[in-house]
Every structure is written in C-alpha cells, then in structure tokens.
Scaffold this motif. Structure first.
Motif, PDB file in Angstrom:
ATOM      1  N   ASP A  77       7.863  11.201  -9.380  1.00 58.72           N
ATOM      2  CA  ASP A  77       8.452  10.081 -10.112  1.00 58.72           C
ATOM      3  C   ASP A  77       9.956  10.200 -10.297  1.00 58.72           C
ATOM      4  OD1 ASP A  77       8.269  12.276 -11.762  1.00 58.72           O
ATOM      5  OD2 ASP A  77       7.767  11.125 -13.563  1.00 58.72           O
ATOM      6  N   HIS A 105      11.548   2.042  -2.102  1.00 57.07           N
ATOM      7  CA  HIS A 105      10.128   1.740  -2.262  1.00 57.07           C
ATOM      8  C   HIS A 105       9.472   2.819  -3.112  1.00 57.07           C
ATOM      9  CE1 HIS A 105       9.969  -1.300   1.033  1.00 57.07           C
ATOM     10  NE2 HIS A 105      10.926  -0.549   1.566  1.00 57.07           N
ATOM     11  N   THR A 106       8.434   2.439  -3.818  1.00 55.47           N
ATOM     12  CA  THR A 106       7.536   3.406  -4.425  1.00 55.47           C
ATOM     13  C   THR A 106       6.274   3.417  -3.580  1.00 55.47           C
ATOM     14  OG1 THR A 106       8.420   2.967  -6.634  1.00 55.47           O
ATOM     15  CG2 THR A 106       6.292   4.071  -6.512  1.00 55.47           C
ATOM     16  N   LEU A 107       6.008   4.542  -2.950  1.00 55.70           N
ATOM     17  CA  LEU A 107       4.959   4.624  -1.942  1.00 55.70           C
ATOM     18  C   LEU A 107       3.659   5.204  -2.488  1.00 55.70           C
ATOM     19  CD1 LEU A 107       6.943   6.233   1.030  1.00 55.70           C
ATOM     20  CD2 LEU A 107       6.762   3.811   0.425  1.00 55.70           C
ATOM     21  N   ASP A 108       2.545   4.690  -1.945  1.00 54.72           N
ATOM     22  CA  ASP A 108       1.267   5.372  -2.102  1.00 54.72           C
ATOM     23  C   ASP A 108       1.244   6.570  -1.167  1.00 54.72           C
ATOM     24  OD1 ASP A 108       0.552   3.184  -3.674  1.00 54.72           O
ATOM     25  OD2 ASP A 108      -0.529   2.191  -2.047  1.00 54.72           O
ATOM     26  N   GLY A 206       2.079   0.170  -0.255  1.00 58.00           N
ATOM     27  CA  GLY A 206       2.122  -0.021  -1.698  1.00 58.00           C
ATOM     28  C   GLY A 206       0.946  -0.768  -2.276  1.00 58.00           C
ATOM     29  N   GLY A 208      -2.213   0.514  -2.788  1.00 58.80           N
ATOM     30  CA  GLY A 208      -3.210   1.349  -3.447  1.00 58.80           C
ATOM     31  C   GLY A 208      -4.496   1.521  -2.663  1.00 58.80           C
ATOM     32  N   ARG A 284      -1.917   6.201  -5.861  1.00 61.05           N
ATOM     33  CA  ARG A 284      -1.129   4.985  -6.034  1.00 61.05           C
ATOM     34  C   ARG A 284       0.270   5.285  -6.577  1.00 61.05           C
ATOM     35  NH1 ARG A 284      -2.447  -0.606  -6.775  1.00 61.05           N
ATOM     36  NH2 ARG A 284      -0.510  -1.701  -6.318  1.00 61.05           N
ATOM     37  N   ALA A 285       1.288   4.641  -5.984  1.00 58.65           N
ATOM     38  CA  ALA A 285       2.678   4.711  -6.468  1.00 58.65           C
ATOM     39  C   ALA A 285       3.083   6.150  -6.778  1.00 58.65           C
ATOM     40  CB  ALA A 285       2.840   3.821  -7.692  1.00 58.65           C
ATOM     41  N   ARG A 288       8.866   8.170  -4.439  1.00 56.88           N
ATOM     42  CA  ARG A 288       9.998   7.261  -4.272  1.00 56.88           C
ATOM     43  C   ARG A 288      10.664   7.517  -2.910  1.00 56.88           C
ATOM     44  NH1 ARG A 288      13.787   8.364  -9.160  1.00 56.88           N
ATOM     45  NH2 ARG A 288      14.902   6.563  -8.313  1.00 56.88           N
TER      46      ARG A 288
END
Length: 293
Positions: A77, A105-108, A206, A208, A284-285, A288
């Motif tokens: 995070d 992006h915030t990646l899975d 992204g 999930g 999930r998420a 970064r």
C-alpha cells in the motif's frame, strides 16, 4: 527514495543502457547478483523506507521478484513499482503500451502457493514451452525468439495433454469442477504471456477476479491450425466467451479462487517451478504500479 533495480542477466544485459533515461541525482542503483536477489533486496529496502519507489529493469521474472519482495515487506500500500522491459518476454508491460508515462494503477495480484503472480500462471503446454525455451537459450547462437520456436517444436513432438482436476469458484460464488485430460490451463491477471500471446484478452488487472483459461486435449494438427488465434486473442470474444470454433475445446471463466491438481510444475510470471498442486486466490488492490516507457 527511488531505487533502480537492474538485473544484468536479463535479455542481453540491456537494463544498464536504459538507466540514464530514468536516473536522477540522489537515486540509488542496485545490480542483482542471481535468482532471488531482487526479491531479497527489495524486501529489505521496503521494510526500512516508508515510501519507496522501485524501478525494475529486467523481464517478467525480475518483475515477479520485485512484487514478492514488496509483498513480503507488507509494503503493497505504500511502495510504488515500475517495470522497464529489458528481458526476453516482457509480457506484463504490454498491457500498458498505450498509456502515458506517470499513469498510476492499483493492481490485483494472484496469490499462488504462498507467493504472488502479477501477470499469469501457466500450466501444461505453455509451461512446458517455457521450460524447453530456457534449455534452448543456453545453446550457442540461439536468440530468444529462435529459442521460443524451438521450444514450441520440442513440446509439440512430445505427448500432449495431462489429466488434471480443476476446482474453481466463479464470480457468483458457485463452485465448479473440471476433471479430464487437458492441453493447458492459464490463470491470468493480465492478458499476455509467451512473448506476446494474448492468451487472456479480457483479463483486467483491477477487477478482483482471475481469468481462467482451460483448453482440452487436441491433436497436433488441430493445434497448429488454431495457434494463431491463441496468439492474437481471437479465441475469445469481447464478451469473454469462447469464439464459436473454440467452444468445444475451451472454457474461459472469471473466478475468485481455484485449485489445480495433477500437475508437475507451474510457470509463475515466466519462471518454472515444481508443484504438485496450484492453489490460487485473487488478492484485490494489492500493489501500486506506475507506467514508464
């Protein structure tokens, strides 16, 4: 702090030549010394730096080490990661080819057998090709692209297909089981593998979910006639269903988790690992990511 992590063994050692494009005064440069070193160093740095930015120069395997280093440090995070393609396949970065520098992006991720994949898990034919390609690369005068062609040919002339059991939970939390002889299985977070094969064209980094591709055993002749569609991504429609000519031999489903039994190895972001079973779950998420070209 910005850290440039260079794998000098990736590709033809091209990462070093790309450094000046992104280096700024005060940045730290680190050259990895072998397999696993990138993960170890990045974990160490991410534990002590509250806001690290890692720019990784290498292929998909080096990127995978970076991801696992960040996650092992519990820094998903707060760390930011960029990948500069300097390897052989460089499949992950293809996903962002049309995006401008600096896009974040915030990646899975896919959690697999206690570690993480950012791009794709391959089992069966695709995994065997990666393994054979690595063998061909060690031979003199064989380039990366030629090694891949020889790798495909080597696997084509071996016994194709393996009895597997796949249990997965779909987006409606319904459990399904497939148990038969399969050519391959791919669990995708992103679309590309194998140096540009668009194996999972609907995969979304992204959403999930894991895009699960299951291909039943087919003859060598039929494989050769269909492989171009697999490369181009036309084996699946834009709605995420098998194209009509693939419907009898292919399942393409979105799932939250899966367990795959009856295997001997798996390929995690381009790295082949021994495994009797693959236990997969979408994270999930989790990470970064910043686009750099």
């Amino acid at each position: 702090m910005t850290y440039h992590i260079i794998n000098p063994a990736a590709g033809q050692g091209g990462g070093e030549a790309l450094l000046n494009r992104y280096y700024k005064d005060g940045d730290i440069v680190y050259h990895t010394t072998g397999v696993g070193d990138a993960a170890k160093k990045i974990e160490e740095l991410a534990r002590t730096d509250e806001a690290p930015y890692f720019i990784v120069y290498g292929g998909d395997g080096t990127l995978n080490e970076a991801v696992n280093g960040i996650m092992a440090a519990g820094a998903g995070d707060r760390a930011v990661l960029s990948a500069i393609p300097a390897g052989t396949g460089n499949d992950f970065v293809r996903t962002f080819a049309d995006e401008p520098d600096g896009t974040e992006h915030t990646l899975d991720l896919i959690r697999v057998n206690g570690a993480y994949a950012v791009n794709m898990i391959n089992i069966g034919f695709d995994c065997s090709v990666v393994s054979k390609t690595a063998e061909w690369k060690k031979k003199p005068f064989i380039s990366g692209s030629a090694a891949y062609i020889f790798g495909v040919a080597s696997v084509l002339f071996r016994r194709m297909g393996r009895k597997m059991k796949i249990t997965y939970t779909d987006e409606n939390d319904t459990e399904h089981t497939v148990e038969e002889e399969l050519l391959l299985c791919a669990a995708a977070n992103a679309p590309y593998c194998g140096g540009g094969f668009r194996a999972a064209p609907c995969a979304d980094l992204g959403d999930g979910m894991i895009d699960l591709l299951i291909v039943r055993k087919i003859s060598r002749i039929r494989f050769v006639t269909l492989v171009k569609h697999y490369h181009d991504g036309t084996h699946v429609t834009g709605e995420g269903r098998p194209a009509p000519k693939f419907a009898p031999i292919l399942d393409y489903v979105r799932c939250r988790s899966a367990a795959i039994e009856g295997i001997a190895e798996l390929c995690r972001d381009g790295e082949v690992l021994p495994a009797e079973k693959a236990t997969l779950e979408s994270a999930r998420a989790a990470l970064r990511y910043r686009v750099l070209h």
